[in-house]
Scaffold this motif. Structure first.
Motif, PDB file in Angstrom:
ATOM      1  N   ALA A 284      16.795  -1.754   5.759  1.00  0.00           N
ATOM      2  CA  ALA A 284      15.618  -1.259   6.160  1.00  0.00           C
ATOM      3  C   ALA A 284      15.082  -0.536   5.068  1.00  0.00           C
ATOM      4  O   ALA A 284      13.894  -0.415   4.965  1.00  0.00           O
ATOM      5  N   ASP A 285      15.867   0.452   4.124  1.00  0.00           N
ATOM      6  CA  ASP A 285      15.321   1.003   3.173  1.00  0.00           C
ATOM      7  C   ASP A 285      14.654  -0.014   1.927  1.00  0.00           C
ATOM      8  O   ASP A 285      13.572   0.199   1.630  1.00  0.00           O
ATOM      9  N   HIS A 286      15.422  -1.167   2.087  1.00  0.00           N
ATOM     10  CA  HIS A 286      14.731  -1.771   0.843  1.00  0.00           C
ATOM     11  C   HIS A 286      13.530  -2.380   1.552  1.00  0.00           C
ATOM     12  O   HIS A 286      12.392  -2.571   0.661  1.00  0.00           O
ATOM     13  N   VAL A 287      13.188  -2.703   2.715  1.00  0.00           N
ATOM     14  CA  VAL A 287      11.835  -3.354   3.310  1.00  0.00           C
ATOM     15  C   VAL A 287      10.836  -1.948   2.848  1.00  0.00           C
ATOM     16  O   VAL A 287       9.951  -2.287   2.966  1.00  0.00           O
ATOM     17  N   ALA A 288      11.296  -0.953   3.467  1.00  0.00           N
ATOM     18  CA  ALA A 288      10.469   0.179   3.484  1.00  0.00           C
ATOM     19  C   ALA A 288       9.760   0.551   1.867  1.00  0.00           C
ATOM     20  O   ALA A 288       8.673   0.430   1.590  1.00  0.00           O
ATOM     21  N   ALA A 289      10.780   0.254   0.784  1.00  0.00           N
ATOM     22  CA  ALA A 289      10.215   0.497  -0.627  1.00  0.00           C
ATOM     23  C   ALA A 289       9.580  -0.765  -1.114  1.00  0.00           C
ATOM     24  O   ALA A 289       8.345  -0.592  -1.691  1.00  0.00           O
ATOM     25  N   ALA A 290       9.882  -1.922  -0.611  1.00  0.00           N
ATOM     26  CA  ALA A 290       9.064  -3.124  -1.041  1.00  0.00           C
ATOM     27  C   ALA A 290       7.871  -3.095  -0.310  1.00  0.00           C
ATOM     28  O   ALA A 290       6.749  -3.476  -1.040  1.00  0.00           O
ATOM     29  N   SER A 291       7.736  -2.766   0.960  1.00  0.00           N
ATOM     30  CA  SER A 291       6.481  -2.652   1.594  1.00  0.00           C
ATOM     31  C   SER A 291       5.373  -1.508   1.069  1.00  0.00           C
ATOM     32  O   SER A 291       4.247  -1.913   0.920  1.00  0.00           O
ATOM     33  N   ALA A 292       6.068  -0.603   0.549  1.00  0.00           N
ATOM     34  CA  ALA A 292       5.157   0.483   0.074  1.00  0.00           C
ATOM     35  C   ALA A 292       4.720  -0.051  -1.388  1.00  0.00           C
ATOM     36  O   ALA A 292       3.607   0.256  -1.898  1.00  0.00           O
ATOM     37  N   GLU A 293       5.351  -0.728  -2.152  1.00  0.00           N
ATOM     38  CA  GLU A 293       4.936  -1.414  -3.454  1.00  0.00           C
ATOM     39  C   GLU A 293       3.896  -2.460  -3.249  1.00  0.00           C
ATOM     40  O   GLU A 293       2.809  -2.432  -4.055  1.00  0.00           O
ATOM     41  N   VAL A 294       4.230  -3.198  -2.323  1.00  0.00           N
ATOM     42  CA  VAL A 294       3.202  -4.292  -2.061  1.00  0.00           C
ATOM     43  C   VAL A 294       1.880  -3.552  -1.565  1.00  0.00           C
ATOM     44  O   VAL A 294       0.660  -4.008  -2.095  1.00  0.00           O
ATOM     45  N   GLY A 295       2.027  -2.607  -0.704  1.00  0.00           N
ATOM     46  CA  GLY A 295       1.013  -1.928  -0.180  1.00  0.00           C
ATOM     47  C   GLY A 295       0.012  -1.185  -0.931  1.00  0.00           C
ATOM     48  O   GLY A 295      -1.131  -1.340  -0.857  1.00  0.00           O
ATOM     49  N   LEU A 296       0.704  -0.767  -2.293  1.00  0.00           N
ATOM     50  CA  LEU A 296       0.175  -0.005  -3.268  1.00  0.00           C
ATOM     51  C   LEU A 296      -0.913  -1.018  -4.023  1.00  0.00           C
ATOM     52  O   LEU A 296      -2.041  -0.687  -4.681  1.00  0.00           O
ATOM     53  N   VAL A 297      -0.443  -2.293  -4.154  1.00  0.00           N
ATOM     54  CA  VAL A 297      -0.878  -3.067  -4.848  1.00  0.00           C
ATOM     55  C   VAL A 297      -2.365  -3.570  -4.052  1.00  0.00           C
ATOM     56  O   VAL A 297      -3.472  -3.453  -4.649  1.00  0.00           O
ATOM     57  N   PHE A 298      -2.101  -3.797  -2.864  1.00  0.00           N
ATOM     58  CA  PHE A 298      -3.307  -4.012  -2.075  1.00  0.00           C
ATOM     59  C   PHE A 298      -4.338  -2.966  -2.181  1.00  0.00           C
ATOM     60  O   PHE A 298      -5.687  -3.334  -1.839  1.00  0.00           O
ATOM     61  N   ASN A 299      -3.902  -1.741  -2.019  1.00  0.00           N
ATOM     62  CA  ASN A 299      -4.517  -0.602  -1.849  1.00  0.00           C
ATOM     63  C   ASN A 299      -5.372  -0.327  -3.216  1.00  0.00           C
ATOM     64  O   ASN A 299      -6.656  -0.248  -3.207  1.00  0.00           O
ATOM     65  N   ALA A 300      -4.824  -0.760  -4.403  1.00  0.00           N
ATOM     66  CA  ALA A 300      -5.642  -0.729  -5.624  1.00  0.00           C
ATOM     67  C   ALA A 300      -6.724  -1.246  -5.494  1.00  0.00           C
ATOM     68  O   ALA A 300      -7.897  -1.530  -5.913  1.00  0.00           O
ATOM     69  N   LEU A 301      -6.468  -2.889  -5.222  1.00  0.00           N
ATOM     70  CA  LEU A 301      -7.408  -3.906  -4.777  1.00  0.00           C
ATOM     71  C   LEU A 301      -8.417  -3.583  -4.147  1.00  0.00           C
ATOM     72  O   LEU A 301      -9.718  -3.889  -4.205  1.00  0.00           O
ATOM     73  N   LEU A 302      -8.274  -2.918  -3.060  1.00  0.00           N
ATOM     74  CA  LEU A 302      -9.114  -2.236  -2.130  1.00  0.00           C
ATOM     75  C   LEU A 302     -10.028  -1.363  -2.674  1.00  0.00           C
ATOM     76  O   LEU A 302     -11.379  -1.434  -2.645  1.00  0.00           O
ATOM     77  N   LEU A 303      -9.502  -0.294  -3.395  1.00  0.00           N
ATOM     78  CA  LEU A 303     -10.474   0.569  -4.031  1.00  0.00           C
ATOM     79  C   LEU A 303     -11.448  -0.062  -5.232  1.00  0.00           C
ATOM     80  O   LEU A 303     -12.341   0.255  -5.356  1.00  0.00           O
TER      81      LEU A 303
END
Length: 224
Positions: free
Chosen positions: A73-92
């Motif tokens: 679960a911790d690995h999924v949380a970390a991976a999701s945050a990393e991928v989310g940050l990439v999409f977040n940067a693309l959003l901005l």
């Protein structure tokens, strides 16, 4: 089985991205007021949805970790945050590219833009925290708590255009768009969904292998 799933996700995501790009750039009609500038929406909107989905996954995985203590679960949380940050940067980035010809500025402290920027830096801080703590158990627990706390910004981002007098338009939906524009937007949304699933799976595998390597090094008495 995992390799075939990853390959399938990659092929589907790539195919949909290609199809959505062709449809959005050459088949969808120009917008009445913005002309061709609006076409960046076919990347901007799906990247926003994908970022929110990734951060929600991080939240759910963080809660599961606190109750179960499972490293997966911790690995999924970390991976999701990393991928989310990439999409977040693309959003901005895409938002700024759209804002310059539409609003006349690359950036303005509009409520939607400001809360989206706060969201980016909050999760960047979350990932920085993960890299600053050496003890696995303590890092996972602290990050799970932080992952839950910083999620409070997500509903603020979503409702910001309704709560304040925002320059940013309201959320787009099939009801507010020309039917000819709905199809490429949906294709883009599914493309980013499959890209999200593929990226998270790959990062989870990498994080699991790193954890196993750390345990191996520890058992062998490696000073690192």
């Amino acid at each position: 089985m995992g390799r075939f799933l990853d390959l399938g996700l990659f092929i589907i995501a790539s195919g949909l991205l290609l199809l959505g790009s062709i449809w959005g750039l050459w088949i969808a009609p120009p917008e009445a007021m913005m002309g061709d500038v609006y076409r960046i929406m076919f990347v901007h909107v799906p990247s926003a949805w994908a970022a929110l989905m990734a951060y929600t996954t991080c939240l759910v995985a963080s809660v599961i970790y606190l109750f179960s203590g499972k490293s997966g679960a911790d690995h999924v949380a970390a991976a999701s945050a990393e991928v989310g940050l990439v999409f977040n940067a693309l959003l901005l980035i895409t938002g700024s590219l759209w804002g310059r010809p539409t609003w006349g500025v690359w950036w303005t402290w509009d409520p939607r833009l400001t809360t989206a920027a706060i969201m980016f830096f909050a999760y960047a801080g979350y990932l920085a925290l993960r890299g600053a703590i050496d003890d696995d158990r303590r890092r996972s627990t602290w990050c799970a708590v932080v992952g839950i706390i910083i999620y409070a910004d997500i509903p603020i981002v979503w409702f910001s255009v309704k709560m304040w007098n925002s320059l940013h338009q309201l959320q787009s939906s099939p009801k507010t768009m020309d039917p000819a524009m709905v199809t490429p937007l949906r294709i883009g949304a599914f493309a980013f969904l499959f890209a999200f699933l593929w990226l998270v799976r790959r990062r989870v595998v990498a994080l699991r292998l790193r954890a196993q390597n750390d345990i191996l090094m520890m058992n062998e008495g490696d000073p690192r």
